[in-house]
Motif scaffolding. Structure first.
Motif, mmCIF file in Angstrom:
data_model
loop_
_atom_site.group_PDB
_atom_site.id
_atom_site.type_symbol
_atom_site.label_atom_id
_atom_site.label_comp_id
_atom_site.label_asym_id
_atom_site.label_seq_id
_atom_site.Cartn_x
_atom_site.Cartn_y
_atom_site.Cartn_z
ATOM 1 N N GLY A 63 0.809 -1.199 0.000
ATOM 2 C CA GLY A 63 0.000 0.000 0.000
ATOM 3 C C GLY A 63 0.850 1.259 0.000
ATOM 4 N N ALA A 64 0.186 2.390 -0.214
ATOM 5 C CA ALA A 64 0.889 3.666 -0.271
ATOM 6 C C ALA A 64 1.608 3.972 1.034
ATOM 7 C CB ALA A 64 -0.091 4.786 -0.626
ATOM 8 N N GLU A 65 1.062 3.493 2.138
ATOM 9 C CA GLU A 65 1.678 3.768 3.445
ATOM 10 C C GLU A 65 2.988 3.016 3.630
ATOM 11 O OE1 GLU A 65 -1.066 2.155 2.879
ATOM 12 O OE2 GLU A 65 -0.909 0.171 3.831
ATOM 13 N N GLU A 66 3.284 2.076 2.739
ATOM 14 C CA GLU A 66 4.511 1.291 2.832
ATOM 15 C C GLU A 66 5.556 1.717 1.804
ATOM 16 O OE1 GLU A 66 1.961 -2.503 2.878
ATOM 17 O OE2 GLU A 66 3.735 -3.062 4.029
ATOM 18 N N ARG A 67 5.376 2.864 1.230
ATOM 19 C CA ARG A 67 6.357 3.341 0.260
ATOM 20 C C ARG A 67 7.709 3.521 0.924
ATOM 21 N NH1 ARG A 67 2.489 7.748 -2.983
ATOM 22 N NH2 ARG A 67 1.293 6.149 -4.101
ATOM 23 N N GLU A 68 8.748 3.158 0.183
ATOM 24 C CA GLU A 68 10.121 3.273 0.682
ATOM 25 C C GLU A 68 10.711 4.606 0.235
ATOM 26 O OE1 GLU A 68 12.317 -0.847 0.279
ATOM 27 O OE2 GLU A 68 11.180 -0.425 -1.553
ATOM 28 N N LEU A 69 11.413 5.235 1.139
ATOM 29 C CA LEU A 69 12.091 6.470 0.777
ATOM 30 C C LEU A 69 13.304 6.153 -0.097
ATOM 31 C CD1 LEU A 69 12.530 9.552 1.100
ATOM 32 C CD2 LEU A 69 14.043 8.985 3.024
ATOM 33 N N VAL A 70 13.383 6.848 -1.218
ATOM 34 C CA VAL A 70 14.559 6.734 -2.083
ATOM 35 C C VAL A 70 15.518 7.874 -1.757
ATOM 36 C CG1 VAL A 70 15.392 6.708 -4.460
ATOM 37 C CG2 VAL A 70 13.210 5.620 -3.894
ATOM 38 N N VAL A 71 14.998 9.094 -1.798
ATOM 39 C CA VAL A 71 15.831 10.252 -1.505
ATOM 40 C C VAL A 71 14.940 11.426 -1.138
ATOM 41 C CG1 VAL A 71 15.877 10.955 -3.929
ATOM 42 C CG2 VAL A 71 17.681 11.754 -2.389
ATOM 43 N N VAL A 72 15.437 12.266 -0.231
ATOM 44 C CA VAL A 72 14.740 13.493 0.119
ATOM 45 C C VAL A 72 15.686 14.667 -0.139
ATOM 46 C CG1 VAL A 72 15.358 13.217 2.562
ATOM 47 C CG2 VAL A 72 13.533 14.799 1.923
ATOM 48 N N PHE A 73 15.193 15.664 -0.855
ATOM 49 C CA PHE A 73 15.962 16.862 -1.178
ATOM 50 C C PHE A 73 15.343 18.019 -0.405
ATOM 51 C CE2 PHE A 73 18.784 19.260 -3.932
ATOM 52 C CZ PHE A 73 18.220 20.516 -3.915
ATOM 53 N N ARG A 74 16.045 18.453 0.654
ATOM 54 C CA ARG A 74 15.525 19.541 1.492
ATOM 55 C C ARG A 74 15.953 20.889 0.924
ATOM 56 N NH1 ARG A 74 17.906 15.698 4.666
ATOM 57 N NH2 ARG A 74 16.479 14.306 5.748
ATOM 58 N N ARG A 75 17.201 20.965 0.542
ATOM 59 C CA ARG A 75 17.768 22.160 -0.094
ATOM 60 C C ARG A 75 19.127 21.754 -0.633
ATOM 61 N NH1 ARG A 75 17.258 23.100 5.111
ATOM 62 N NH2 ARG A 75 15.561 24.589 4.743
ATOM 63 N N ARG A 76 19.710 22.626 -1.423
ATOM 64 C CA ARG A 76 21.021 22.295 -1.979
ATOM 65 C C ARG A 76 22.009 22.037 -0.835
ATOM 66 N NH1 ARG A 76 21.779 22.805 -7.190
ATOM 67 N NH2 ARG A 76 20.034 24.252 -7.370
ATOM 68 N N GLY A 77 22.656 20.912 -0.868
ATOM 69 C CA GLY A 77 23.600 20.543 0.177
ATOM 70 C C GLY A 77 22.982 19.797 1.340
ATOM 71 N N ASP A 78 21.688 19.629 1.324
ATOM 72 C CA ASP A 78 20.996 18.913 2.406
ATOM 73 C C ASP A 78 20.097 17.861 1.768
ATOM 74 O OD1 ASP A 78 18.803 19.907 5.188
ATOM 75 O OD2 ASP A 78 19.782 18.012 4.687
ATOM 76 N N VAL A 79 20.710 16.732 1.486
ATOM 77 C CA VAL A 79 20.032 15.638 0.798
ATOM 78 C C VAL A 79 20.178 14.375 1.633
ATOM 79 C CG1 VAL A 79 19.982 14.230 -1.297
ATOM 80 C CG2 VAL A 79 20.518 16.665 -1.449
ATOM 81 N N GLY A 80 19.116 13.620 1.726
ATOM 82 C CA GLY A 80 19.172 12.354 2.449
ATOM 83 C C GLY A 80 18.806 11.209 1.540
ATOM 84 N N TYR A 81 19.699 10.246 1.425
ATOM 85 C CA TYR A 81 19.440 9.082 0.578
ATOM 86 C C TYR A 81 19.022 7.900 1.442
ATOM 87 C CZ TYR A 81 21.626 11.491 -3.334
ATOM 88 O OH TYR A 81 21.917 12.383 -4.331
ATOM 89 N N GLY A 82 17.994 7.209 0.994
ATOM 90 C CA GLY A 82 17.613 5.978 1.651
ATOM 91 C C GLY A 82 18.639 4.903 1.385
ATOM 92 N N ALA A 83 18.610 3.867 2.188
ATOM 93 C CA ALA A 83 19.586 2.792 2.062
ATOM 94 C C ALA A 83 19.562 2.169 0.672
ATOM 95 C CB ALA A 83 19.325 1.731 3.122
ATOM 96 N N ILE A 84 18.392 2.135 0.064
ATOM 97 C CA ILE A 84 18.263 1.515 -1.255
ATOM 98 C C ILE A 84 18.942 2.341 -2.343
ATOM 99 C CG2 ILE A 84 16.149 0.277 -0.708
ATOM 100 C CD1 ILE A 84 14.568 2.529 -1.941
ATOM 101 N N ALA A 85 19.212 3.609 -2.048
ATOM 102 C CA ALA A 85 19.738 4.508 -3.069
ATOM 103 C C ALA A 85 21.208 4.882 -2.869
ATOM 104 C CB ALA A 85 18.918 5.790 -3.081
ATOM 105 N N ARG A 86 21.657 4.771 -1.641
ATOM 106 C CA ARG A 86 22.979 5.296 -1.283
ATOM 107 C C ARG A 86 24.071 4.661 -2.134
ATOM 108 N NH1 ARG A 86 22.476 4.563 4.323
ATOM 109 N NH2 ARG A 86 20.839 6.142 4.207
ATOM 110 N N GLY A 87 24.851 5.537 -2.758
ATOM 111 C CA GLY A 87 25.971 5.064 -3.572
ATOM 112 C C GLY A 87 25.613 4.768 -5.012
ATOM 113 N N ARG A 88 24.320 4.732 -5.323
ATOM 114 C CA ARG A 88 23.909 4.399 -6.698
ATOM 115 C C ARG A 88 23.102 5.501 -7.355
ATOM 116 N NH1 ARG A 88 20.535 -0.207 -7.523
ATOM 117 N NH2 ARG A 88 19.422 0.353 -5.605
ATOM 118 N N PHE A 89 22.323 6.219 -6.545
ATOM 119 C CA PHE A 89 21.414 7.216 -7.100
ATOM 120 C C PHE A 89 21.890 8.610 -6.713
ATOM 121 C CE2 PHE A 89 17.521 4.154 -6.623
ATOM 122 C CZ PHE A 89 18.154 3.259 -7.478
#
Length: 120
Positions: free
Chosen positions: A44-70
């Motif tokens: 369901g939509a409530e189980e979506r996995e975070l890929v990446v969050v872009f808060r502002r330039r220089g403040d980005v958070g990558y989910g474990a599934i994305a780190r190093g690849r995306f």
């Protein structure tokens, strides 16, 4: 109606790359926290996995599934958020969603979803 317009993805070979774009025509990206999520088939939509969050330039958070690849990038002039996805595997096969969450207003918008299929 406020919309996020997604594009990109499609069929990719194992180990290949693709780009996903999210355009937010209604408002400047700077007023929103932008993210990419993915949703597994049967989940369901409530189980979506975070890929990446872009808060502002220089403040980005990558989910474990994305780190190093995306890698995420933005084009303020085009109000577009782009996700570069490299070294893809069949595990990355699913639907990806763009999300905009207001910084100063209580507002949240989701794109329609764009599918990525990685051939094994």
């Amino acid at each position: 109606q406020v919309q996020l317009v997604e594009s990109g993805g499609g069929l990719v070979q194992y180990g290949g790359s693709t780009q996903l774009s999210c355009t937010f025509p209604a408002y400047p990206l700077s007023k929103y926290v932008m993210s990419w999520y993915r949703q597994r088939l049967g989940k369901g939509a409530e189980e979506r996995e975070l890929v990446v969050v872009f808060r502002r330039r220089g403040d980005v958070g990558y989910g474990a599934i994305a780190r190093g690849r995306f890698t995420i990038s933005t084009d303020s002039a085009k109000n577009t958020l782009t996700l570069q996805m490299n070294n893809l595997t069949p595990e990355d096969t699913t639907v990806y969603y763009c999300r905009a969450r207001g910084r100063y207003v209580s507002a949240e918008y989701w794109g329609q979803g764009t599918q990525v299929v990685v051939a094994s």
